[in-house]
Each structure stands twice: as C-alpha cells, then as structure tokens.
Design a protein around this motif. Structure first.
Motif, PDB file in Angstrom:
ATOM      1  N   MET A  65      56.681  -7.806  46.367  1.00 25.27           N
ATOM      2  CA  MET A  65      57.773  -8.211  47.217  1.00 25.27           C
ATOM      3  C   MET A  65      57.238  -8.462  48.633  1.00 25.27           C
ATOM      4  O   MET A  65      56.329  -7.781  49.090  1.00 25.27           O
ATOM      5  CB  MET A  65      58.845  -7.118  47.264  1.00 25.27           C
ATOM      6  CG  MET A  65      59.936  -7.430  48.262  1.00 25.27           C
ATOM      7  SD  MET A  65      61.122  -6.105  48.550  1.00 25.27           S
ATOM      8  CE  MET A  65      61.717  -5.796  46.918  1.00 25.27           C
ATOM      9  N   ILE A  66      57.826  -9.419  49.302  1.00 25.72           N
ATOM     10  CA  ILE A  66      57.480  -9.721  50.690  1.00 25.72           C
ATOM     11  C   ILE A  66      58.545  -9.119  51.603  1.00 25.72           C
ATOM     12  O   ILE A  66      59.739  -9.350  51.414  1.00 25.72           O
ATOM     13  CB  ILE A  66      57.396 -11.237  50.938  1.00 25.72           C
ATOM     14  CG1 ILE A  66      56.373 -11.891  50.013  1.00 25.72           C
ATOM     15  CG2 ILE A  66      57.117 -11.545  52.407  1.00 25.72           C
ATOM     16  CD1 ILE A  66      54.947 -11.492  50.267  1.00 25.72           C
ATOM     17  N   ILE A  67      58.091  -8.352  52.588  1.00 25.87           N
ATOM     18  CA  ILE A  67      58.965  -7.812  53.625  1.00 25.87           C
ATOM     19  C   ILE A  67      58.663  -8.595  54.887  1.00 25.87           C
ATOM     20  O   ILE A  67      57.514  -8.642  55.336  1.00 25.87           O
ATOM     21  CB  ILE A  67      58.700  -6.312  53.860  1.00 25.87           C
ATOM     22  CG1 ILE A  67      58.930  -5.514  52.579  1.00 25.87           C
ATOM     23  CG2 ILE A  67      59.577  -5.791  54.996  1.00 25.87           C
ATOM     24  CD1 ILE A  67      58.455  -4.067  52.669  1.00 25.87           C
ATOM     25  N   ALA A  68      59.670  -9.234  55.469  1.00 27.18           N
ATOM     26  CA  ALA A  68      59.508 -10.011  56.698  1.00 27.18           C
ATOM     27  C   ALA A  68      60.091  -9.212  57.860  1.00 27.18           C
ATOM     28  O   ALA A  68      61.250  -8.796  57.817  1.00 27.18           O
ATOM     29  CB  ALA A  68      60.216 -11.351  56.573  1.00 27.18           C
ATOM     30  N   ILE A  69      59.276  -9.008  58.887  1.00 24.48           N
ATOM     31  CA  ILE A  69      59.687  -8.201  60.030  1.00 24.48           C
ATOM     32  C   ILE A  69      59.552  -9.047  61.291  1.00 24.48           C
ATOM     33  O   ILE A  69      58.492  -9.600  61.563  1.00 24.48           O
ATOM     34  CB  ILE A  69      58.816  -6.936  60.152  1.00 24.48           C
ATOM     35  CG1 ILE A  69      58.854  -6.161  58.825  1.00 24.48           C
ATOM     36  CG2 ILE A  69      59.284  -6.067  61.313  1.00 24.48           C
ATOM     37  CD1 ILE A  69      57.798  -5.087  58.705  1.00 24.48           C
ATOM     38  N   SER A  70      60.630  -9.145  62.061  1.00 22.42           N
ATOM     39  CA  SER A  70      60.604  -9.948  63.284  1.00 22.42           C
ATOM     40  C   SER A  70      59.769  -9.258  64.357  1.00 22.42           C
ATOM     41  O   SER A  70      59.796  -8.039  64.497  1.00 22.42           O
ATOM     42  CB  SER A  70      62.026 -10.210  63.792  1.00 22.42           C
ATOM     43  OG  SER A  70      62.639  -9.002  64.172  1.00 22.42           O
ATOM     44  N   SER A  71      59.010 -10.072  65.098  1.00 17.84           N
ATOM     45  CA  SER A  71      58.125  -9.519  66.118  1.00 17.84           C
ATOM     46  C   SER A  71      57.954 -10.515  67.257  1.00 17.84           C
ATOM     47  O   SER A  71      58.022 -11.726  67.042  1.00 17.84           O
ATOM     48  CB  SER A  71      56.748  -9.224  65.502  1.00 17.84           C
ATOM     49  OG  SER A  71      55.866  -8.713  66.470  1.00 17.84           O
TER      50      SER A  71
ATOM     51  N   ILE B 297      56.315  -2.037  63.855  1.00 20.42           N
ATOM     52  CA  ILE B 297      56.210  -2.718  62.566  1.00 20.42           C
ATOM     53  C   ILE B 297      55.537  -1.802  61.556  1.00 20.42           C
ATOM     54  O   ILE B 297      55.972  -1.718  60.399  1.00 20.42           O
ATOM     55  CB  ILE B 297      55.467  -4.054  62.741  1.00 20.42           C
ATOM     56  CG1 ILE B 297      56.311  -4.987  63.611  1.00 20.42           C
ATOM     57  CG2 ILE B 297      55.140  -4.686  61.401  1.00 20.42           C
ATOM     58  CD1 ILE B 297      55.593  -6.220  64.091  1.00 20.42           C
ATOM     59  N   ASN B 298      54.486  -1.085  61.963  1.00 24.02           N
ATOM     60  CA  ASN B 298      53.825  -0.129  61.069  1.00 24.02           C
ATOM     61  C   ASN B 298      54.793   0.933  60.558  1.00 24.02           C
ATOM     62  O   ASN B 298      54.763   1.288  59.372  1.00 24.02           O
ATOM     63  CB  ASN B 298      52.660   0.559  61.795  1.00 24.02           C
ATOM     64  CG  ASN B 298      51.325   0.014  61.372  1.00 24.02           C
ATOM     65  OD1 ASN B 298      51.176  -0.529  60.294  1.00 24.02           O
ATOM     66  ND2 ASN B 298      50.360   0.145  62.250  1.00 24.02           N
ATOM     67  N   GLU B 299      55.630   1.462  61.433  1.00 31.74           N
ATOM     68  CA  GLU B 299      56.605   2.482  61.014  1.00 31.74           C
ATOM     69  C   GLU B 299      57.580   1.915  59.992  1.00 31.74           C
ATOM     70  O   GLU B 299      57.906   2.587  59.003  1.00 31.74           O
ATOM     71  CB  GLU B 299      57.367   3.018  62.233  1.00 31.74           C
ATOM     72  CG  GLU B 299      56.532   3.873  63.151  1.00 31.74           C
ATOM     73  CD  GLU B 299      57.254   4.236  64.430  1.00 31.74           C
ATOM     74  OE1 GLU B 299      57.034   5.373  64.899  1.00 31.74           O
ATOM     75  OE2 GLU B 299      58.022   3.404  64.978  1.00 31.74           O
ATOM     76  N   ILE B 300      58.028   0.694  60.211  1.00 33.61           N
ATOM     77  CA  ILE B 300      58.950   0.053  59.263  1.00 33.61           C
ATOM     78  C   ILE B 300      58.272  -0.141  57.911  1.00 33.61           C
ATOM     79  O   ILE B 300      58.843   0.171  56.860  1.00 33.61           O
ATOM     80  CB  ILE B 300      59.445  -1.305  59.814  1.00 33.61           C
ATOM     81  CG1 ILE B 300      60.331  -1.092  61.036  1.00 33.61           C
ATOM     82  CG2 ILE B 300      60.160  -2.109  58.737  1.00 33.61           C
ATOM     83  CD1 ILE B 300      61.667  -0.438  60.774  1.00 33.61           C
ATOM     84  N   ILE B 301      57.052  -0.646  57.916  1.00 37.41           N
ATOM     85  CA  ILE B 301      56.317  -0.862  56.663  1.00 37.41           C
ATOM     86  C   ILE B 301      56.172   0.456  55.906  1.00 37.41           C
ATOM     87  O   ILE B 301      56.460   0.524  54.707  1.00 37.41           O
ATOM     88  CB  ILE B 301      54.942  -1.508  56.924  1.00 37.41           C
ATOM     89  CG1 ILE B 301      55.121  -2.966  57.360  1.00 37.41           C
ATOM     90  CG2 ILE B 301      54.047  -1.425  55.690  1.00 37.41           C
ATOM     91  CD1 ILE B 301      53.849  -3.631  57.870  1.00 37.41           C
ATOM     92  N   ASN B 302      55.737   1.503  56.585  1.00 38.52           N
ATOM     93  CA  ASN B 302      55.557   2.804  55.923  1.00 38.52           C
ATOM     94  C   ASN B 302      56.864   3.360  55.397  1.00 38.52           C
ATOM     95  O   ASN B 302      56.907   3.931  54.306  1.00 38.52           O
ATOM     96  CB  ASN B 302      54.882   3.788  56.875  1.00 38.52           C
ATOM     97  CG  ASN B 302      53.432   3.424  57.124  1.00 38.52           C
ATOM     98  OD1 ASN B 302      52.767   2.856  56.269  1.00 38.52           O
ATOM     99  ND2 ASN B 302      52.939   3.732  58.304  1.00 38.52           N
TER     100      ASN B 302
END
Length: 107
Positions: A1-7, A95-100
């Motif tokens: 799955m792809i998770i897209a995070i705005s940055s 972004i790292n916190e969201i991914i984890n």
C-alpha cells in the motif's frame, strides 16, 4: 500500500504540511518495500481546484491512505469516492512519526 503524506520540505523529519492541495511535496511511503520517496506536488501553483488535482495525482500513484492537516471539500469527496482513506493528525507530527504510527496499525 502507498501512504501519501503532505509535506512542505522533502525531509522525513519535517512536520506534516498544514495543507493538502497546496503542499510542496508528497512523501510516498510504500508499506511493502518500506521505501519513502518525495515527489513534487504539481497542483501547488494551481489557480483553482488544487485539492482535486492533488487527489487525482495520488490516485494515479495508487495511494491507499492520504495524510494532511487540512483538506478541501472537493478533495475529500474525490478521495472518499475512490476509497482512499483520509488521516488528519490530531497534533503536529513528523512524517517519520506518521509512517511509524501507520505501520503499526497496518501490520
């Protein structure tokens, strides 16, 4: 799955962008390969419908989850119609916190 995070920067230690359609980048995290890449958001400078254009772009990238602090109405409708999950962090997170956090929920 792809998770897209705005940055607003192409850095995993940056906080999630306050905007979806007008963020500068999307971090695309692949849960299968565990790779994160940053892609420029071509909708950033759009005069109209930046959120819808960004949503369409992420649909083409096969995103299953999209993370941003704020979404416009049209973007929300488009993402929901295409079964893309919307995540709005309750507090500022990198972004790292969201991914984890999302990896723990998906596995």
């Amino acid at each position: 799955m792809i998770i897209a995070i705005s940055s607003d920067e192409n850095d995993l230690n940056q906080t999630v962008s306050g905007s979806f359609g007008r963020c500068r980048y999307f971090c695309l995290y692949n849960t299968e390969t565990l790779e994160a890449i940053f892609v420029e958001n071509s909708a950033t400078s759009s005069q109209k419908n930046a959120g819808a254009k960004a949503a369409y772009f992420l649909l083409e990238q096969n995103a299953g989850i999209v993370v941003a602090c704020r979404f416009g109405t049209i973007a929300i409708v488009y993402l929901r119609e295409n079964d893309i999950q919307i995540v709005i962090p309750q507090s500022p997170k990198t972004i790292n916190e969201i991914i984890n956090q999302l990896k723990k929920q998906i596995i």
